[in-house]
Enzyme design. Sequence first.
Site, PDB file in Angstrom:
ATOM      1  N   HIS A   1      25.032 -34.375  50.843  1.00  0.00           N
ATOM      2  CA  HIS A   1      24.732 -33.324  50.019  1.00  0.00           C
ATOM      3  C   HIS A   1      23.299 -34.005  48.859  1.00  0.00           C
ATOM      4  CE1 HIS A   1      27.026 -29.793  51.436  1.00  0.00           C
ATOM      5  NE2 HIS A   1      27.961 -30.972  51.855  1.00  0.00           N
TER       6      HIS A   1
ATOM      7  N   TYR B   1      34.046 -39.591  47.121  1.00  0.00           N
ATOM      8  CA  TYR B   1      33.109 -39.326  45.949  1.00  0.00           C
ATOM      9  C   TYR B   1      32.868 -40.434  45.207  1.00  0.00           C
ATOM     10  CZ  TYR B   1      33.379 -34.421  47.811  1.00  0.00           C
ATOM     11  OH  TYR B   1      33.145 -33.210  48.699  1.00  0.00           O
TER      12      TYR B   1
END
Length: 300
Positions: A30, A289
Amino acid sequence: MRKISDELAETAMDSIERIAGKHPGCRRAHAKGSYYEAVFTPNGQAALYTTAAHLQQEPVKAVVRFSDSSPNPNMIDGLSPVKGMSVQFHLPDGSTTYLTSVTVPVFLTKTPEAFIEMIRLAADKPGPRDLVKMFLKYPESKAAFRIIKHTKPFISYSTSRYYPIHAFYFVNEKGEKQPVKYEWTPDDTFQLKAKQEAAMHAADYLEAELDEQLPIGFDLTITLGEEGDAVDDSTASWPPERKTISIGHLDIGAKIQQPNDHIVFDPTIVPEGIECPNDPVLHARHDLYAASFKRRSQDM
């Protein structure tokens, strides 16, 4: 919380970079996105199931990021079928919590190890036989690939549905747990102008189209799970007859011109009144992440 090894997380980052190249300062997934100011107003309907502060009665400020799923920040909008909508809620005590959503309702694999193996295979440019072997080894992936295959060309961030994929537990004042799944439903579901823009400007139109539509809004609903519904398998759907409740509304206003791009939309950071189930993919996102953030921080 089940952790994956640092080595496995780094393997995932290496494989992503082999597929999409290195893009300094960008997220490893993303990468292309834009930020917006928002206010979430709960309607009180969730209070029966959870004590979470942002789901009671009072509005809370929020930050929303819309994004393309590709790790390439220069990806042509029309070539990536999966998009994202991530929300950071600002709680009354000064803490934050997150909902990280995409435009497909299920994940590719039951485990992070299987997902990282798929990424590694993709980086090696697999042949047809390799793909067949992978599908035989991980048959649960067929549902997600089938959805993606039949997904129509993406038209607009503002008129799409978004799914946080994972189940969560709501916990009320009595300590009773209720499994739920979230969904964001747009106030507007079709824009003819956006469809025309998508056809004419497939390279880079989504952000500009979204900015023209502001302000926009989304309704947040929860589906109530029942006994036997999978809460630790991100590839599994719940029966369509399950009860669904609207629990609040998100009003998205001005674009943030100089956003804090250090935000990590970690779905495992939940407040009192919400708990994460033993979903290995959900918990692995915390480590993945973190690995992505470490690399892009080093780039800056």
